[in-house]
Scaffold this active site. Sequence first.
Site, PDB file in Angstrom:
ATOM      1  N   CYS A  79      -7.861  49.655 104.854  1.00 37.93           N
ATOM      2  CA  CYS A  79      -7.433  50.216 105.826  1.00 37.93           C
ATOM      3  C   CYS A  79      -6.020  49.390 106.369  1.00 37.93           C
ATOM      4  O   CYS A  79      -4.964  49.428 105.712  1.00 37.93           O
ATOM      5  CB  CYS A  79      -8.202  49.849 107.434  1.00 37.93           C
ATOM      6  SG  CYS A  79      -7.467  50.562 108.703  1.00 37.93           S
ATOM      7  N   HIS A 183     -11.782  53.782 105.976  1.00 37.97           N
ATOM      8  CA  HIS A 183     -12.979  52.598 105.608  1.00 37.97           C
ATOM      9  C   HIS A 183     -14.119  52.929 104.724  1.00 37.97           C
ATOM     10  O   HIS A 183     -15.027  53.716 105.158  1.00 37.97           O
ATOM     11  CB  HIS A 183     -13.726  52.083 107.054  1.00 37.97           C
ATOM     12  CG  HIS A 183     -12.621  51.486 107.930  1.00 37.97           C
ATOM     13  ND1 HIS A 183     -12.655  50.173 107.719  1.00 37.97           N
ATOM     14  CD2 HIS A 183     -11.656  51.908 108.930  1.00 37.97           C
ATOM     15  CE1 HIS A 183     -11.694  49.638 108.841  1.00 37.97           C
ATOM     16  NE2 HIS A 183     -11.157  50.878 109.218  1.00 37.97           N
ATOM     17  N   GLU A 185     -16.523  51.366 103.688  1.00 38.03           N
ATOM     18  CA  GLU A 185     -17.855  50.812 104.211  1.00 38.03           C
ATOM     19  C   GLU A 185     -18.385  51.533 105.420  1.00 38.03           C
ATOM     20  O   GLU A 185     -19.648  51.165 105.641  1.00 38.03           O
ATOM     21  CB  GLU A 185     -17.744  49.252 104.603  1.00 38.03           C
ATOM     22  CG  GLU A 185     -16.922  49.071 105.861  1.00 38.03           C
ATOM     23  CD  GLU A 185     -15.435  49.283 105.780  1.00 38.03           C
ATOM     24  OE1 GLU A 185     -14.858  48.728 106.928  1.00 38.03           O
ATOM     25  OE2 GLU A 185     -14.962  49.721 104.740  1.00 38.03           O
TER      26      GLU A 185
END
Length: 205
Positions: A79, A183, A185
């Site tokens: 990011c 992102h 994750e």
Amino acid sequence: MIAIIDYGAGNIQSVKKAFEHIGCDCFVTRNHDEIIKADGAVLPGVGSFGDTVDSLNQFGIKDTAIEFINSGKPFFGICLGLQLLFPGSEESPGAKGLGVFEGSITKIPNGESLKIPHMGWNSLDIKKHDRLFKGIDGNPYVYFVHSYYLNAADRQIVAAQTQYGVTIDAAIEHNNVFATQFHPEKSGDVGLQILRNFAEIVRGE
């Protein structure tokens, strides 16, 4: 072992948990020697470009990150961590990023039907399938949260793009440096596969 670079970003623990979920050894640190000795490094990022540059300078992490990248070991920006690889951002005039690559970081134009920040799931147009996106086919959806976007000067480093009013360079890879505007994750199975691919790169597989 992967070092997750700690300068106070809010998503550090979620990145750590994602790597742990795929069975990857990782640790959070801002210590120069620990980062440099690691096999791979991750620079997560949320917040403003200028405030983050201030934090990186305060902890000496900016120089450490550049040193690590120059070592040739795998480095992954997430990011804001992608945007920080470039010289600066329209968001914070005068704040100097790492300057690893050339390109512009500018605000996503406001459109009648577009909300800023760009927050949610968007599909990717993958340009490079052999490393960070290995084993990921089609136009997978990943999760974005950002108001500024990259237009890389060197088109050869762009690994994936997305559309949100404009064409956004959503991922880059060049030699040992990888980064995503989205992102991983927070991007479900696709995101976990991207992290697995990076972990394999770190292990030299």
